[in-house]
Design a protein around this motif. Structure first.
Motif, PDB file in Angstrom:
ATOM      1  N   PHE A  70       0.832  -1.197   0.000  1.00 47.07           N
ATOM      2  CA  PHE A  70       0.000   0.000   0.000  1.00 47.07           C
ATOM      3  C   PHE A  70       0.874   1.258   0.000  1.00 47.07           C
ATOM      4  CE2 PHE A  70      -2.545   3.405   1.671  1.00 47.07           C
ATOM      5  CZ  PHE A  70      -3.841   3.160   1.242  1.00 47.07           C
ATOM      6  N   PHE A  71       1.894   1.288   0.865  1.00 49.79           N
ATOM      7  CA  PHE A  71       2.780   2.455   0.906  1.00 49.79           C
ATOM      8  C   PHE A  71       3.621   2.559  -0.362  1.00 49.79           C
ATOM      9  CE2 PHE A  71       2.092   1.775   5.525  1.00 49.79           C
ATOM     10  CZ  PHE A  71       1.594   3.034   5.830  1.00 49.79           C
ATOM     11  N   GLU A  72       4.044   1.415  -0.897  1.00 52.50           N
ATOM     12  CA  GLU A  72       4.837   1.442  -2.123  1.00 52.50           C
ATOM     13  C   GLU A  72       4.001   1.959  -3.293  1.00 52.50           C
ATOM     14  OE1 GLU A  72       7.973  -1.557  -4.293  1.00 52.50           O
ATOM     15  OE2 GLU A  72       5.963  -2.345  -3.840  1.00 52.50           O
ATOM     16  N   GLU A  73       2.752   1.502  -3.383  1.00 54.52           N
ATOM     17  CA  GLU A  73       1.888   1.853  -4.508  1.00 54.52           C
ATOM     18  C   GLU A  73       1.347   3.269  -4.423  1.00 54.52           C
ATOM     19  OE1 GLU A  73      -0.209   1.671  -7.979  1.00 54.52           O
ATOM     20  OE2 GLU A  73       1.130   0.089  -7.252  1.00 54.52           O
ATOM     21  N   PHE A  74       0.909   3.687  -3.245  1.00 52.82           N
ATOM     22  CA  PHE A  74       0.187   4.951  -3.125  1.00 52.82           C
ATOM     23  C   PHE A  74       1.010   6.108  -2.557  1.00 52.82           C
ATOM     24  CE2 PHE A  74      -3.283   1.731  -2.918  1.00 52.82           C
ATOM     25  CZ  PHE A  74      -3.926   2.106  -4.085  1.00 52.82           C
ATOM     26  N   VAL A  75       2.172   5.795  -1.956  1.00 56.49           N
ATOM     27  CA  VAL A  75       3.032   6.866  -1.444  1.00 56.49           C
ATOM     28  C   VAL A  75       4.303   6.982  -2.278  1.00 56.49           C
ATOM     29  CG1 VAL A  75       4.372   7.694   0.541  1.00 56.49           C
ATOM     30  CG2 VAL A  75       2.124   6.672   0.906  1.00 56.49           C
ATOM     31  N   LEU A  76       5.032   5.891  -2.435  1.00 55.57           N
ATOM     32  CA  LEU A  76       6.313   5.967  -3.138  1.00 55.57           C
ATOM     33  C   LEU A  76       6.138   6.147  -4.640  1.00 55.57           C
ATOM     34  CD1 LEU A  76       8.397   3.220  -1.286  1.00 55.57           C
ATOM     35  CD2 LEU A  76       8.455   5.705  -0.959  1.00 55.57           C
ATOM     36  N   ALA A  77       5.284   5.351  -5.260  1.00 58.48           N
ATOM     37  CA  ALA A  77       5.171   5.412  -6.725  1.00 58.48           C
ATOM     38  C   ALA A  77       4.826   6.808  -7.235  1.00 58.48           C
ATOM     39  CB  ALA A  77       4.150   4.386  -7.217  1.00 58.48           C
ATOM     40  N   PRO A  78       3.880   7.536  -6.610  1.00 54.98           N
ATOM     41  CA  PRO A  78       3.571   8.871  -7.130  1.00 54.98           C
ATOM     42  C   PRO A  78       4.561   9.963  -6.714  1.00 54.98           C
ATOM     43  CG  PRO A  78       1.721   7.906  -5.907  1.00 54.98           C
ATOM     44  CD  PRO A  78       2.931   7.131  -5.557  1.00 54.98           C
ATOM     45  N   HIS A  79       5.421   9.710  -5.703  1.00 48.85           N
ATOM     46  CA  HIS A  79       6.193  10.809  -5.141  1.00 48.85           C
ATOM     47  C   HIS A  79       7.709  10.621  -5.160  1.00 48.85           C
ATOM     48  CE1 HIS A  79       2.171  11.296  -3.136  1.00 48.85           C
ATOM     49  NE2 HIS A  79       2.377  12.513  -3.565  1.00 48.85           N
ATOM     50  N   GLU A  80       8.206   9.408  -5.320  1.00 49.66           N
ATOM     51  CA  GLU A  80       9.653   9.226  -5.411  1.00 49.66           C
ATOM     52  C   GLU A  80      10.160   9.808  -6.729  1.00 49.66           C
ATOM     53  OE1 GLU A  80      11.710   5.556  -3.055  1.00 49.66           O
ATOM     54  OE2 GLU A  80      10.629   5.043  -4.880  1.00 49.66           O
ATOM     55  N   PRO A  81      11.282  10.496  -6.715  1.00 51.39           N
ATOM     56  CA  PRO A  81      11.817  11.053  -7.968  1.00 51.39           C
ATOM     57  C   PRO A  81      12.066   9.983  -9.028  1.00 51.39           C
ATOM     58  CG  PRO A  81      12.922  12.019  -6.068  1.00 51.39           C
ATOM     59  CD  PRO A  81      12.059  10.917  -5.536  1.00 51.39           C
ATOM     60  N   VAL A  82      12.642   8.859  -8.611  1.00 52.35           N
ATOM     61  CA  VAL A  82      12.845   7.731  -9.525  1.00 52.35           C
ATOM     62  C   VAL A  82      12.294   6.492  -8.823  1.00 52.35           C
ATOM     63  CG1 VAL A  82      14.481   6.328 -10.819  1.00 52.35           C
ATOM     64  CG2 VAL A  82      14.902   8.786 -10.510  1.00 52.35           C
ATOM     65  N   PHE A  83      11.104   6.039  -9.235  1.00 57.43           N
ATOM     66  CA  PHE A  83      10.461   4.918  -8.559  1.00 57.43           C
ATOM     67  C   PHE A  83      10.771   3.610  -9.263  1.00 57.43           C
ATOM     68  CE2 PHE A  83       6.892   1.904  -8.450  1.00 57.43           C
ATOM     69  CZ  PHE A  83       6.891   1.609  -7.088  1.00 57.43           C
ATOM     70  N   ARG A  84      11.182   2.633  -8.483  1.00 54.81           N
ATOM     71  CA  ARG A  84      11.332   1.256  -8.972  1.00 54.81           C
ATOM     72  C   ARG A  84      10.684   0.336  -7.947  1.00 54.81           C
ATOM     73  NH1 ARG A  84      16.448   3.433 -10.119  1.00 54.81           N
ATOM     74  NH2 ARG A  84      16.958   3.475 -12.359  1.00 54.81           N
ATOM     75  N   PRO A  85       9.759  -0.525  -8.371  1.00 55.04           N
ATOM     76  CA  PRO A  85       9.131  -1.435  -7.411  1.00 55.04           C
ATOM     77  C   PRO A  85      10.157  -2.403  -6.838  1.00 55.04           C
ATOM     78  CG  PRO A  85       8.566  -2.067  -9.639  1.00 55.04           C
ATOM     79  CD  PRO A  85       9.270  -0.746  -9.752  1.00 55.04           C
ATOM     80  N   PHE A  86       9.943  -2.819  -5.609  1.00 56.45           N
ATOM     81  CA  PHE A  86      10.836  -3.779  -4.951  1.00 56.45           C
ATOM     82  C   PHE A  86      10.901  -5.066  -5.757  1.00 56.45           C
ATOM     83  CE2 PHE A  86      11.589  -7.309  -2.033  1.00 56.45           C
ATOM     84  CZ  PHE A  86      12.702  -6.870  -1.310  1.00 56.45           C
ATOM     85  N   HIS A  87       9.726  -5.512  -6.259  1.00 60.18           N
ATOM     86  CA  HIS A  87       9.659  -6.721  -7.075  1.00 60.18           C
ATOM     87  C   HIS A  87       8.527  -6.522  -8.080  1.00 60.18           C
ATOM     88  CE1 HIS A  87       8.947 -10.888  -8.292  1.00 60.18           C
ATOM     89  NE2 HIS A  87      10.082 -11.225  -7.725  1.00 60.18           N
ATOM     90  N   PRO A  88       8.748  -6.832  -9.356  1.00 63.50           N
ATOM     91  CA  PRO A  88       7.735  -6.522 -10.376  1.00 63.50           C
ATOM     92  C   PRO A  88       6.418  -7.271 -10.201  1.00 63.50           C
ATOM     93  CG  PRO A  88       9.523  -7.849 -11.299  1.00 63.50           C
ATOM     94  CD  PRO A  88       9.977  -7.410  -9.949  1.00 63.50           C
ATOM     95  N   GLN A  89       6.404  -8.387  -9.459  1.00 66.90           N
ATOM     96  CA  GLN A  89       5.171  -9.158  -9.311  1.00 66.90           C
ATOM     97  C   GLN A  89       4.501  -8.988  -7.949  1.00 66.90           C
ATOM     98  OE1 GLN A  89       6.937 -13.050 -10.772  1.00 66.90           O
ATOM     99  NE2 GLN A  89       4.977 -13.094 -11.859  1.00 66.90           N
ATOM    100  N   PHE A  90       5.094  -8.176  -7.073  1.00 67.97           N
ATOM    101  CA  PHE A  90       4.502  -8.028  -5.752  1.00 67.97           C
ATOM    102  C   PHE A  90       3.138  -7.342  -5.810  1.00 67.97           C
ATOM    103  CE2 PHE A  90       8.038  -8.546  -2.354  1.00 67.97           C
ATOM    104  CZ  PHE A  90       8.328  -9.799  -2.859  1.00 67.97           C
ATOM    105  N   ALA A  91       2.932  -6.473  -6.793  1.00 66.63           N
ATOM    106  CA  ALA A  91       1.622  -5.827  -6.916  1.00 66.63           C
ATOM    107  C   ALA A  91       0.545  -6.863  -7.213  1.00 66.63           C
ATOM    108  CB  ALA A  91       1.654  -4.762  -8.002  1.00 66.63           C
ATOM    109  N   PHE A  92       0.868  -7.882  -8.007  1.00 63.24           N
ATOM    110  CA  PHE A  92      -0.093  -8.946  -8.300  1.00 63.24           C
ATOM    111  C   PHE A  92      -0.341  -9.813  -7.068  1.00 63.24           C
ATOM    112  CE2 PHE A  92      -0.904 -13.368  -9.574  1.00 63.24           C
ATOM    113  CZ  PHE A  92      -2.096 -13.202 -10.266  1.00 63.24           C
ATOM    114  N   LEU A  93       0.707 -10.071  -6.294  1.00 66.55           N
ATOM    115  CA  LEU A  93       0.592 -10.943  -5.132  1.00 66.55           C
ATOM    116  C   LEU A  93      -0.093 -10.266  -3.950  1.00 66.55           C
ATOM    117  CD1 LEU A  93       4.110 -12.659  -5.054  1.00 66.55           C
ATOM    118  CD2 LEU A  93       1.997 -13.522  -6.061  1.00 66.55           C
ATOM    119  N   PHE A  94       0.087  -8.955  -3.794  1.00 65.18           N
ATOM    120  CA  PHE A  94      -0.295  -8.312  -2.537  1.00 65.18           C
ATOM    121  C   PHE A  94      -1.299  -7.174  -2.682  1.00 65.18           C
ATOM    122  CE2 PHE A  94       4.110  -9.966  -1.679  1.00 65.18           C
ATOM    123  CZ  PHE A  94       3.669 -11.090  -0.995  1.00 65.18           C
ATOM    124  N   ASN A  95      -1.810  -6.937  -3.885  1.00 67.97           N
ATOM    125  CA  ASN A  95      -2.980  -6.089  -4.048  1.00 67.97           C
ATOM    126  C   ASN A  95      -4.174  -6.843  -3.460  1.00 67.97           C
ATOM    127  OD1 ASN A  95      -5.075  -4.440  -4.896  1.00 67.97           O
ATOM    128  ND2 ASN A  95      -4.723  -4.746  -7.085  1.00 67.97           N
TER     129      ASN A  95
END
Length: 437
Positions: A70-95
């Motif tokens: 939740f914090f990675e998707e809704f806080v970091l992704a829109p606001h980090e200058p250069v965003f990279r997900p911790f793992h490309p499939q974690f959004a599928f696993l943990f949404n």
């Protein structure tokens, strides 16, 4: 977990001294809530993190990862200058249920996720925590103003999952024939519940819902006026002892007090008592997070469905309060047996309570109301994916109020609206009686 779980940091009000900046206040609140989740897992073994005992419950590991996502998707992704997900499939696993974000694994398959391991999930949490705190340190005041609402929502969301982690873990441990204990064994001295009294409230137009100031979920508003007829509400929740009388009087064997759907559930599911109750050598015992214990007649009855709560109220010649009646009565200080105590089980009502105030409105057990979970007049979901948080569930569910022994104290407000399907029993849910004046 530690012998006494530290209370989560408050997120409704500034959690640090007046001299702290808004960024520092957010960082302290963030750190406190995240550490409280980790503390709940201190006593667990790696095998405990993966178990899913029913589709409605989730593994401990999934709760820890989902709140981090939740914090990675809704806080970091829109606001980090250069965003990279911790793992490309974690959004599928943990949404969980955010359709606007993308596809996800089905809820009933979360227990099949042996990978990532619990250790990898904890590493995921550590990296996201580091990045969130770095974002807060580097953000200018305008950026903090944009980040604060979604970060605060995320903290309240995590506190919800702290409670779900406990209720889901209890359900999983109950399915284990060893009946393992999570918390310290309770050693309550013998006591009796105080006599039930009826507290009267006159008819009137009440303001219902959250006022401006402080955090609230979107479903707690808009604040609106509602006419509430005169009513009387019980001075405390219904106890185990009173529910034993209902059982002894054939409460589960006769349909006359039950809603049709409720009676169908009794027949289909074989209900004979609240969830976790069992007969041991002719006496009722109950499974708790401290292991199997004798049913204490003085404690509030819990782990009831809406159907059971409604049937008991009818049997007792009363009814469940509406949520407007409950909120009218909840004009008292927020105090009670919350998760912060480390007890994780309802406590007997205090023997001494003000004559004009209901006791145990907050903590111990969520109290079913007669109200369907529906939008307040003028309700509009929030924009974007977070608008899916509450609004789309406003159908076929009932409202509960007041929090429980598994709810963080700082998470509770008089206007808080919890909601579950009427057959749900694995939450710490009980009831308080109400009558027309």
């Amino acid at each position: 977990m530690s012998r006494s779980t530290p209370p989560p940091a408050a997120v409704d009000d500034p959690p640090c001294p007046q001299s702290s900046s808004p960024a520092e206040a957010l960082a302290i609140a963030y750190r406190g809530v995240r550490q409280a989740s980790a503390a709940l897992c201190d006593r667990l073994e790696p095998e405990d993190f993966v178990v899913q005992s029913m589709p409605e419950a989730s593994p401990v590991k999934w709760h820890l990862a989902h709140t981090t996502w939740f914090f990675e998707e809704f806080v970091l992704a829109p606001h980090e200058p250069v965003f990279r997900p911790f793992h490309p499939q974690f959004a599928f696993l943990f949404n969980s249920y955010y359709n606007a974000v993308g596809a996800r694994i089905s809820r009933d398959r979360r227990g099949m996720l042996t990978r990532p391991t619990a250790r990898q999930v904890l590493s995921y949490r550590e990296q996201v925590d580091s990045r969130v705190e770095e974002l807060l340190r580097a953000a200018d005041p305008e950026a903090i103003r944009r980040i604060a609402p979604i970060l605060t929502l995320g903290l309240n969301h995590e506190q919800q999952h702290q409670e779900l982690l406990l209720t889901d873990l209890k359900h999983a441990f109950w399915h284990n024939p060893l009946r393992p204990a999570f918390a310290d064994r309770l050693s309550d001295p013998p006591s009796e519940a105080p006599p039930l009294r009826w507290i009267s409230y006159p008819e009137g137009i009440r303001w219902i819902g959250h006022a401006e100031g402080g955090f609230s979920y979107d479903n707690e508003g808009p604040r609106h006026r509602q006419f509430v007829p005169a009513f009387r509400i019980a001075s405390r929740p219904v106890t185990n002892g009173e529910f034993l009388e209902f059982i002894a009087d054939g409460g589960y064997s006769r349909p006359n007090h039950w809603l049709s759907d409720g009676w169908a559930a009794v027949q289909q599911l074989g209900w004979e008592a609240p969830l976790y109750w069992e007969r041991v050598d002719g006496s009722w015992c109950t499974f708790t997070l401290a292991g199997m214990l004798p049913v204490n007649p003085a404690e509030p009855v819990c782990h009831l469905s809406y159907y059971e709560a409604d049937a008991f109220a009818r049997w007792a010649g009363a009814r469940l309060p509406t949520e407007a009646e409950w909120e009218t009565a909840a004009d008292v200080a927020i105090a009670g047996n919350f998760a912060d105590s480390g007890r994780f089980h309802p406590a007997p009502a205090p023997s001494l309570a003000p004559n004009d105030e209901p006791a145990q409105l907050f903590g111990d057990v969520w109290e079913w109301t007669a109200s369907a979970y529906l939008p307040y007049p003028g309700f509009r979901p929030s924009a974007g994916a977070v608008g899916e948080y509450n609004g789309k569930f406003m159908c076929n569910q009932h409202v509960l109020r007041g929090g429980s022994c598994a709810t963080p104290a700082s998470h509770m407000r008089p206007t808080y609206r919890n909601f579950f399907h009427p057959d749900a029993r694995w939450q710490f849910s009980g009831l308080r009686l109400c009558r027309d004046a």
